[in-house]
Enzyme design. Structure first.
Site, PDB file in Angstrom:
ATOM      1  N   GLU A  35     -23.746  -5.461 -10.974  1.00 29.25           N
ATOM      2  CA  GLU A  35     -24.403  -5.153  -9.714  1.00 29.25           C
ATOM      3  C   GLU A  35     -23.397  -4.483  -8.789  1.00 29.25           C
ATOM      4  OE1 GLU A  35     -27.579  -6.012  -9.748  1.00 29.25           O
ATOM      5  OE2 GLU A  35     -28.292  -6.185  -7.691  1.00 29.25           O
ATOM      6  N   GLU A  79     -24.907 -18.311 -11.503  1.00 29.02           N
ATOM      7  CA  GLU A  79     -24.210 -17.165 -10.897  1.00 29.02           C
ATOM      8  C   GLU A  79     -24.893 -16.782  -9.592  1.00 29.02           C
ATOM      9  OE1 GLU A  79     -24.468 -13.929 -13.645  1.00 29.02           O
ATOM     10  OE2 GLU A  79     -23.540 -15.080 -15.263  1.00 29.02           O
ATOM     11  N   TYR A 128       2.147   2.011  -3.395  1.00 30.05           N
ATOM     12  CA  TYR A 128       1.057   2.540  -4.204  1.00 30.05           C
ATOM     13  C   TYR A 128       0.837   4.018  -3.862  1.00 30.05           C
ATOM     14  CZ  TYR A 128      -3.467   3.010  -6.481  1.00 30.05           C
ATOM     15  OH  TYR A 128      -4.496   3.437  -7.300  1.00 30.05           O
ATOM     16  N   ASP A 129       0.742   4.283  -2.564  1.00 33.36           N
ATOM     17  CA  ASP A 129       0.480   5.657  -2.129  1.00 33.36           C
ATOM     18  C   ASP A 129       1.574   6.615  -2.566  1.00 33.36           C
ATOM     19  OD1 ASP A 129      -1.844   4.847  -1.022  1.00 33.36           O
ATOM     20  OD2 ASP A 129      -1.085   4.720   1.034  1.00 33.36           O
ATOM     21  N   CYS A 139     -35.576  12.636  23.451  1.00 30.97           N
ATOM     22  CA  CYS A 139     -35.611  13.200  24.799  1.00 30.97           C
ATOM     23  C   CYS A 139     -35.106  14.634  24.691  1.00 30.97           C
ATOM     24  CB  CYS A 139     -34.700  12.378  25.712  1.00 30.97           C
ATOM     25  SG  CYS A 139     -34.227  13.234  27.221  1.00 30.97           S
ATOM     26  N   CYS A 176     -38.710  10.276  29.078  1.00 27.35           N
ATOM     27  CA  CYS A 176     -37.448   9.586  28.797  1.00 27.35           C
ATOM     28  C   CYS A 176     -37.220   8.480  29.835  1.00 27.35           C
ATOM     29  CB  CYS A 176     -36.301  10.588  28.827  1.00 27.35           C
ATOM     30  SG  CYS A 176     -34.675   9.808  28.734  1.00 27.35           S
ATOM     31  N   CYS A 214     -29.634  15.085  29.887  1.00 30.67           N
ATOM     32  CA  CYS A 214     -30.006  13.676  30.115  1.00 30.67           C
ATOM     33  C   CYS A 214     -28.744  12.837  30.307  1.00 30.67           C
ATOM     34  CB  CYS A 214     -30.807  13.164  28.921  1.00 30.67           C
ATOM     35  SG  CYS A 214     -31.141  11.396  28.960  1.00 30.67           S
ATOM     36  N   LYS A 255     -26.825 -14.475  -7.258  1.00 32.69           N
ATOM     37  CA  LYS A 255     -27.651 -13.285  -7.493  1.00 32.69           C
ATOM     38  C   LYS A 255     -27.304 -12.280  -6.405  1.00 32.69           C
ATOM     39  CE  LYS A 255     -32.270 -11.724  -8.621  1.00 32.69           C
ATOM     40  NZ  LYS A 255     -32.423 -10.578  -7.733  1.00 32.69           N
ATOM     41  N   SER A 276     -35.758  -7.443 -15.785  1.00 35.11           N
ATOM     42  CA  SER A 276     -35.775  -8.106 -14.486  1.00 35.11           C
ATOM     43  C   SER A 276     -35.871  -9.613 -14.741  1.00 35.11           C
ATOM     44  CB  SER A 276     -36.913  -7.578 -13.628  1.00 35.11           C
ATOM     45  OG  SER A 276     -38.131  -7.865 -14.250  1.00 35.11           O
ATOM     46  N   TYR A 319     -22.056  -8.584 -14.806  1.00 36.80           N
ATOM     47  CA  TYR A 319     -22.705  -9.847 -15.162  1.00 36.80           C
ATOM     48  C   TYR A 319     -23.233  -9.946 -16.590  1.00 36.80           C
ATOM     49  CZ  TYR A 319     -26.869  -7.270 -13.570  1.00 36.80           C
ATOM     50  OH  TYR A 319     -27.837  -6.332 -13.378  1.00 36.80           O
ATOM     51  N   CYS A 338     -34.077   9.778  32.128  1.00 40.92           N
ATOM     52  CA  CYS A 338     -34.064  10.988  32.961  1.00 40.92           C
ATOM     53  C   CYS A 338     -35.472  11.507  33.271  1.00 40.92           C
ATOM     54  CB  CYS A 338     -33.241  12.089  32.291  1.00 40.92           C
ATOM     55  SG  CYS A 338     -34.046  12.779  30.845  1.00 40.92           S
ATOM     56  N   LYS A 350     -28.611 -18.937 -16.285  1.00 41.25           N
ATOM     57  CA  LYS A 350     -28.760 -18.317 -17.604  1.00 41.25           C
ATOM     58  C   LYS A 350     -28.445 -19.342 -18.691  1.00 41.25           C
ATOM     59  CE  LYS A 350     -27.195 -13.844 -15.900  1.00 41.25           C
ATOM     60  NZ  LYS A 350     -26.083 -12.877 -15.833  1.00 41.25           N
ATOM     61  N   ARG A 394     -30.584   1.480 -13.025  1.00 36.18           N
ATOM     62  CA  ARG A 394     -31.575   0.830 -13.849  1.00 36.18           C
ATOM     63  C   ARG A 394     -32.838   1.683 -14.005  1.00 36.18           C
ATOM     64  NH1 ARG A 394     -34.418  -4.975 -13.182  1.00 36.18           N
ATOM     65  NH2 ARG A 394     -36.346  -4.058 -12.471  1.00 36.18           N
ATOM     66  N   ASP A 400       0.830  -1.201   0.000  1.00 27.19           N
ATOM     67  CA  ASP A 400       0.000   0.000   0.000  1.00 27.19           C
ATOM     68  C   ASP A 400       0.870   1.260   0.000  1.00 27.19           C
ATOM     69  OD1 ASP A 400      -1.982  -1.805   0.158  1.00 27.19           O
ATOM     70  OD2 ASP A 400      -2.841  -1.099   2.056  1.00 27.19           O
ATOM     71  N   ASP A 449     -27.157  -9.103  -4.080  1.00 26.32           N
ATOM     72  CA  ASP A 449     -28.152  -8.201  -3.533  1.00 26.32           C
ATOM     73  C   ASP A 449     -27.581  -6.792  -3.504  1.00 26.32           C
ATOM     74  OD1 ASP A 449     -30.535  -7.507  -2.482  1.00 26.32           O
ATOM     75  OD2 ASP A 449     -30.181  -8.360  -0.494  1.00 26.32           O
ATOM     76  N   LYS A 471     -34.289 -18.453  -5.867  1.00 21.89           N
ATOM     77  CA  LYS A 471     -34.050 -17.781  -4.580  1.00 21.89           C
ATOM     78  C   LYS A 471     -33.572 -18.743  -3.492  1.00 21.89           C
ATOM     79  CE  LYS A 471     -35.224 -13.539  -5.544  1.00 21.89           C
ATOM     80  NZ  LYS A 471     -35.991 -12.683  -4.662  1.00 21.89           N
TER      81      LYS A 471
HETATM   82  S1  IVH Z   1     -28.635 -10.797 -15.220  1.00 21.90           S
HETATM   83  C1  IVH Z   1     -31.775 -11.461 -16.986  1.00 21.90           C
HETATM   84  N1  IVH Z   1     -27.093 -11.645 -13.274  1.00 21.90           N
HETATM   85  O1  IVH Z   1     -31.187  -9.053 -10.407  1.00 21.90           O
HETATM   86  C2  IVH Z   1     -31.377 -10.076 -16.945  1.00 21.90           C
HETATM   87  N2  IVH Z   1     -28.783 -10.060 -12.757  1.00 21.90           N
HETATM   88  O2  IVH Z   1     -34.067  -9.583 -10.911  1.00 21.90           O
HETATM   89  C3  IVH Z   1     -31.037  -9.622 -15.596  1.00 21.90           C
HETATM   90  N3  IVH Z   1     -28.835  -9.353 -10.410  1.00 21.90           N
HETATM   91  O3  IVH Z   1     -31.873  -6.034 -11.929  1.00 21.90           O
HETATM   92  C4  IVH Z   1     -29.619  -9.358 -15.370  1.00 21.90           C
HETATM   93  N4  IVH Z   1     -27.148 -10.595  -9.735  1.00 21.90           N
HETATM   94  O4  IVH Z   1     -29.595  -6.174 -10.977  1.00 21.90           O
HETATM   95  C5  IVH Z   1     -28.126 -10.839 -13.615  1.00 21.90           C
HETATM   96  N5  IVH Z   1     -25.644 -12.450 -11.648  1.00 21.90           N
HETATM   97  C6  IVH Z   1     -26.663 -11.662 -11.994  1.00 21.90           C
HETATM   98  C7  IVH Z   1     -27.325 -10.831 -11.057  1.00 21.90           C
HETATM   99  C8  IVH Z   1     -28.390 -10.048 -11.477  1.00 21.90           C
HETATM  100  C9  IVH Z   1     -28.059  -9.710  -9.378  1.00 21.90           C
HETATM  101  C10 IVH Z   1     -29.959  -8.403 -10.335  1.00 21.90           C
HETATM  102  C11 IVH Z   1     -29.977  -7.424 -11.466  1.00 21.90           C
HETATM  103  C12 IVH Z   1     -31.389  -7.333 -11.968  1.00 21.90           C
HETATM  104  C13 IVH Z   1     -32.135  -8.187 -10.993  1.00 21.90           C
HETATM  105  C14 IVH Z   1     -33.164  -8.949 -11.772  1.00 21.90           C
END
Ligand code: IVH
Length: 670
Positions: free
Chosen positions: A174, A115, A38-39, A427, A409, A432, A117, A84, A226, A412, A291, A138, A35, A119, A315
């Site tokens: 993401e 892959e 780098y710095d 409060c 409170c 307090c 998913k 989606s 992705y 107090c 996919k 999006r 580091d 969050d 899920k």
């Molecule tokens: S593919 C099929 N790949 O999930 C087209 N999406 O429910 C969708 N997300 O808005 C994109 N991980 O932001 C894809 N490995 C992944 C993902 C992913 C999270 C999110 C994405 C999308 C939402 C769809």
């Protein structure tokens, strides 16, 4: 200047090297240099670019942070909408999807890519002529928000791509907060008396949608790319799997866990493994995306509405359980907020015993219709603080009680109010004791004055013994007192005193944060320290002056001024001064440079090099002033890109209008 070619060569070298090491560190997670190295390279590049501003390029690692805050985000039209996905919740759901897909493809065999998913928050990144030009959320799928300046601060997003990349293309991915970052951010928010983010998705979205990129840059955001949205002028690989490898070779961060599968059973196996393993991942994932691998097949399959037929989100089961809500406890935060906590009959959820859950505020409790005595559904996701989803209505007996926040409170017994527009009850008693103790704990905490040997327990003991009533009292403690009051050995007492002594040198930004001014978090502490050279300068400021700083709204400005008006706070500052705590910024001003004494600047338009607060801070450090508007008192008007009407007004008044370069030369001197 004959030094210029040499400087150009060196900046080119440094930029390339730094971008490479940035990639090693943030994308591959496999750094090649320390580091410090780098710095020091970054510092050299910064210095060179300061001397030769014309050598700064848009993809220089110095250009990640520094864009001015915006009033609102612009709109970006997605040329190909962001889709989606349909969900699957069971092996049967997945099998049904596979059967349908197979049928649509005329019973051909097809490969899949599995892959995590993630969050987080979907983002589309556009690159033109090798440079990152746009980052967009999006939004509704067709139109998103322009968050370019914020995505630039994310270190794992390349600012430029190699020469053989397509001339124009868009990648999608993401943005997320790693679990540790999410936890830290929430701890910090709790300390600051701000409600924590409910989940990593909200935290990532909240961080990315900051109007001030300087704030986004302090959040440890990351990305997994992705898909390829579109590309012009390039031959694209034929499968999703190869596209991922290709994007990877261009410097994008893809998820290392993605797996190529050939059969339904293989995909289900990956899922079964991930259901348990995902709890140990560094990022929060709520399922597995499957996919179809062939891009040709993807386009044959197409979409129904916004849901492509070629992908499905399988899920992970949410970890939920039910238990009884026994009572609601209320604790008082350092700014007086009343924080309700659900006390539950202990229950095992996903291998962890849960006996408490967050309840954000009274409104939230009523919105979910949670009553004392209810059987409630409790949900735990990863490291997130457990949450109450809602009551099990069918189990109500009629004996449950609607909850109301106390009117006094609990600590107090002073009056409790609920200020207009705020979710939290408060409060009103400035004296307090619960608040006073929380303020002391905050002062010593890691992000504040970082007194490692002064823990919460010690604060409580000293406070209870009435030896420490505020943070200022810590500095007059003696070894004998510590030994007596906290039954400490001499060695421990010496360590505690050393820890207190060491805190006297903390930078001004931390001290400002440590004071616990309501609404002033760590980031604002830094910002204010850049703008004001000492606690006294900050204490003497006005609401108007503060509110003229772009990232500071009227609420924060008023809170700061009110804080310094309170005699109690002035006393603390005097105690700190007497003890020898550093109350000034230790940089420029102390070297006696007051080159801009008596000079007043107004800034208009977007500057390349500094954000407006940074430029204003720099001016203040050098003894000058920055004004929000043009008047006869102003010496120079500095115009950046797309200046507003201020430039015209300056010309009318006969005030000198200068460019950003001229301004830089002025502040950077020789
Ligand atoms: S593919 C099929 N790949 O999930 C087209 N999406 O429910 C969708 N997300 O808005 C994109 N991980 O932001 C894809 N490995 C992944 C993902 C992913 C999270 C999110 C994405 C999308 C939402 C769809």
């Amino acid at each position: 200047m004959d030094d210029l070619p040499r400087a150009r060569e060196r900046t080119d070298f440094l930029r390339k090297a730094l971008n490479h090491h940035n990639y090693r560190y943030h994308v591959l997670d496999s750094p090649e240099i320390s580091d410090q190295d780098y710095d020091s390279m970054l510092a050299e590049l910064k210095a060179l670019e300061q001397e030769y501003p014309q050598l700064t390029t848009p993809d220089s690692p110095t250009q990640r942070v520094g864009a001015a805050p915006v009033e609102a985000f612009g709109v970006v039209q997605h040329s190909i909408p962001l889709l989606s996905m349909a969900n699957a919740f069971s092996a049967d759901n997945l099998a049904a999807w596979w059967q349908r897909t197979s049928g649509l493809l005329g019973d051909q065999d097809f490969d899949m890519v599995c892959e995590p998913k993630i969050d987080g928050l979907a983002v589309a990144l556009t690159y033109e002529n090798r440079l990152l030009t746009t980052g967009a959320t999006r939004g509704d799928g067709y139109r998103g928000e322009d968050i370019t300046q914020n995505v630039r601060t994310i270190r794992s997003i390349p600012l430029s791509v190699p020469g053989d990349a397509p001339p124009r293309f868009e990648v999608r991915g993401e943005i997320y907060l790693p679990k540790t970052g999410f936890k830290q951010l929430n701890e910090r928010r709790l300390q600051e008396g701000i409600p924590p983010f409910a989940n990593p998705r909200n935290a990532a979205a909240g961080s990315v949608r900051q109007l001030d990129p300087a704030i986004t840059s302090t959040r440890p955001l990351d990305i997994f790319v992705y898909s390829l949205g579109w590309a012009e002028g390039a031959i694209i690989p034929g499968t999703h799997w190869d596209v991922m490898k290709w994007l990877n070779s261009m410097g994008f961060k893809t998820n290392p866990l993605i797996t190529l599968t050939h059969t339904l059973a293989e995909s289900q196996n990956v899922y079964d493994r991930w259901v348990t393993e995902h709890k140990d991942w560094q990022f929060e994932a709520d399922g597995m995306v499957v996919k179809v691998n062939s891009l040709q097949m993807q386009s044959e399959l197409g979409a129904i509405g916004r849901e492509p037929r070629w992908a499905i989100a399988y899920k992970f089961p949410a970890v939920q359980g039910t238990t009884k809500l026994e009572r609601i406890d209320v604790s008082v935060g350092r700014t007086g907020t009343l924080n309700p906590t659900a006390v539950l009959t202990p229950v095992q959820i996903g291998g962890v015993t849960i006996s408490q859950a967050t309840l954000h505020n009274e409104e939230d409790i009523h919105r979910k219709d949670i009553r004392i005595g209810d059987t409630v559904i409790v949900q735990r996701a990863g490291d997130v603080i457990p949450e109450i989803v809602g009551p099990v209505l069918s189990l109500r007996t009629g004996a449950e009680q609607v909850y109301h926040m106390p009117s006094l409170c609990p600590e107090c017994h002073f009056e409790v109010i609920k200020p207009e527009g705020e979710a939290q009850h408060r409060c009103v008693n400035a004296a307090c004791p619960a608040q006073a103790l929380e303020r002391i704990k905050h002062f010593v905490s890691r992000d504040a004055m970082d007194m490692k040997k002064v823990g919460e327990k010690l604060c409580e003991a000293l406070f209870k013994a009435e030896r420490v009533g505020d943070a200022g009292d810590l500095y007059s403690l003696t070894s004998a007192e510590l030994m007596l009051l906290n039954h400490m050995g001499e060695k421990s007492a010496t360590n505690v005193l050393a820890s207190i002594e060491g805190s006297k040198q903390r930078p001004l930004g931390r001290l400002i944060f440590a004071l616990g001014i309501p609404h002033v978090g760590r980031e604002y502490g830094e910002l204010l320290a850049g703008r004001y050279s000492s606690i006294d300068a900050l204490g003497a400021t006005s609401v108007e002056e503060l509110a003229a700083i772009p990232s500071i709204g009227p609420k924060i400005a008023e809170s700061i001024v009110a804080f310094f008006q309170l005699p109690r706070n002035r006393e603390i500052i005097e105690k700190l001064r007497t003890a020898g705590v550093t109350l000034e910024s230790t940089t420029e001003t102390s070297t006696g440079q007051r080159r801009l004494d008596g000079i007043t600047f107004v800034f208009t338009g977007r500057m390349e090099k500094y954000t407006r607060p940074e430029a204003e801070a720099r001016v203040a450090q050098l003894g000058g002033k920055a004004a929000p508007d043009v008047s006869r008192k102003v010496t120079y008007v500095v115009v950046g890109d797309e200046p507003g009407s201020k430039a015209a007004r300056a010309t009318k008044l006969g005030i000198r209008v200068i460019s950003e370069d001229e301004f830089l030369r002025m502040i950077e001197g020789d």
